[in-house]
Scaffold this motif. Structure first.
Motif, PDB file in Angstrom:
ATOM      1  N   THR A  26      -1.059   1.945  -4.018  1.00 29.68           N
ATOM      2  CA  THR A  26      -1.200   2.187  -2.584  1.00 29.68           C
ATOM      3  C   THR A  26      -1.744   3.571  -2.247  1.00 29.68           C
ATOM      4  O   THR A  26      -2.159   3.794  -1.119  1.00 29.68           O
ATOM      5  N   TYR A  79       5.201   8.112   6.907  1.00 31.42           N
ATOM      6  CA  TYR A  79       4.067   7.401   6.328  1.00 31.42           C
ATOM      7  C   TYR A  79       3.968   5.962   6.834  1.00 31.42           C
ATOM      8  O   TYR A  79       3.485   5.076   6.154  1.00 31.42           O
ATOM      9  N   THR A  80       4.361   5.763   8.092  1.00 35.28           N
ATOM     10  CA  THR A  80       4.234   4.432   8.693  1.00 35.28           C
ATOM     11  C   THR A  80       2.775   4.042   8.880  1.00 35.28           C
ATOM     12  O   THR A  80       2.451   2.866   8.951  1.00 35.28           O
ATOM     13  N   GLY A  81       1.881   5.017   8.951  1.00 40.10           N
ATOM     14  CA  GLY A  81       0.456   4.722   9.098  1.00 40.10           C
ATOM     15  C   GLY A  81      -0.220   4.305   7.809  1.00 40.10           C
ATOM     16  O   GLY A  81      -1.334   3.798   7.811  1.00 40.10           O
ATOM     17  N   THR A  82       0.433   4.528   6.681  1.00 45.97           N
ATOM     18  CA  THR A  82      -0.091   4.115   5.379  1.00 45.97           C
ATOM     19  C   THR A  82       0.423   2.705   5.118  1.00 45.97           C
ATOM     20  O   THR A  82       1.511   2.516   4.602  1.00 45.97           O
ATOM     21  N   ALA A  83      -0.373   1.719   5.525  1.00 45.80           N
ATOM     22  CA  ALA A  83       0.094   0.328   5.567  1.00 45.80           C
ATOM     23  C   ALA A  83       0.685  -0.158   4.254  1.00 45.80           C
ATOM     24  O   ALA A  83       1.785  -0.704   4.228  1.00 45.80           O
ATOM     25  N   GLY A  84      -0.005   0.023   3.144  1.00 48.37           N
ATOM     26  CA  GLY A  84       0.492  -0.495   1.869  1.00 48.37           C
ATOM     27  C   GLY A  84       1.814   0.120   1.455  1.00 48.37           C
ATOM     28  O   GLY A  84       2.751  -0.585   1.077  1.00 48.37           O
ATOM     29  N   ALA A  86       3.995   1.760   3.390  1.00 45.33           N
ATOM     30  CA  ALA A  86       5.047   1.473   4.370  1.00 45.33           C
ATOM     31  C   ALA A  86       5.578   0.046   4.205  1.00 45.33           C
ATOM     32  O   ALA A  86       6.794  -0.161   4.146  1.00 45.33           O
ATOM     33  N   TRP A  87       4.678  -0.916   4.114  1.00 47.73           N
ATOM     34  CA  TRP A  87       5.119  -2.301   3.962  1.00 47.73           C
ATOM     35  C   TRP A  87       5.866  -2.520   2.648  1.00 47.73           C
ATOM     36  O   TRP A  87       6.841  -3.271   2.591  1.00 47.73           O
ATOM     37  N   THR A  88       5.429  -1.865   1.603  1.00 53.19           N
ATOM     38  CA  THR A  88       6.146  -1.971   0.327  1.00 53.19           C
ATOM     39  C   THR A  88       7.563  -1.435   0.473  1.00 53.19           C
ATOM     40  O   THR A  88       8.527  -2.054   0.013  1.00 53.19           O
ATOM     41  N   TRP A  90       9.327  -1.110   3.287  1.00 58.23           N
ATOM     42  CA  TRP A  90      10.109  -1.951   4.186  1.00 58.23           C
ATOM     43  C   TRP A  90      10.575  -3.228   3.505  1.00 58.23           C
ATOM     44  O   TRP A  90      11.745  -3.582   3.569  1.00 58.23           O
TER      45      TRP A  90
END
Length: 118
Positions: A26, A79-84, A86-88, A90
């Protein structure tokens, strides 16, 4: 409860492994790398300890806490703007916390059975 048999701890350990190894793919910020590595490694460590020492409720609570901390780490590390990344965090954090929460009651029951009665 037998050693090395609890699927919940294997799932939590895999979530930690995914979080720790995903920093390679990521390419997150420095804060994200630090948080994902720390909480991922702590999830792996508590999973291994829980698998080797069943009936230790405080380890279950620690593992659940690390899952929750991994879940909230995108907000902590901004780092909520770093999609990969952040989603990992979460998904892995939520799954680890949820499966560990399901394992707390059986761990407490096993702990009580192992304690000598008065």
């Amino acid at each position: 409860m037998k050693k090395w048999m609890r699927w919940e701890d294997y799932v939590a350990g895999v979530c930690g492994l995914v979080a720790a190894l995903s920093v390679i793919v990521t390419m997150p910020s420095t804060a994200a790398v630090s948080l994902m590595l720390v909480f991922g490694i702590l999830l792996i460590a508590t999973a291994v300890l829980n698998l080797s020492m069943p009936g230790t409720p405080w380890l279950e609570y620690a593992q659940a806490a690390f899952g929750v901390l991994l879940f909230v780490s995108p907000w902590i590390g901004n780092y909520t703007g770093t999609a990969g990344a952040a989603w990992t965090s979460w998904i892995a954090g939520l799954v680890a916390a949820a499966v560990t929460a399901a394992a707390i009651k059986p761990s407490i029951d096993t702990h009580r059975k192992m304690m000598p009665s008065h």
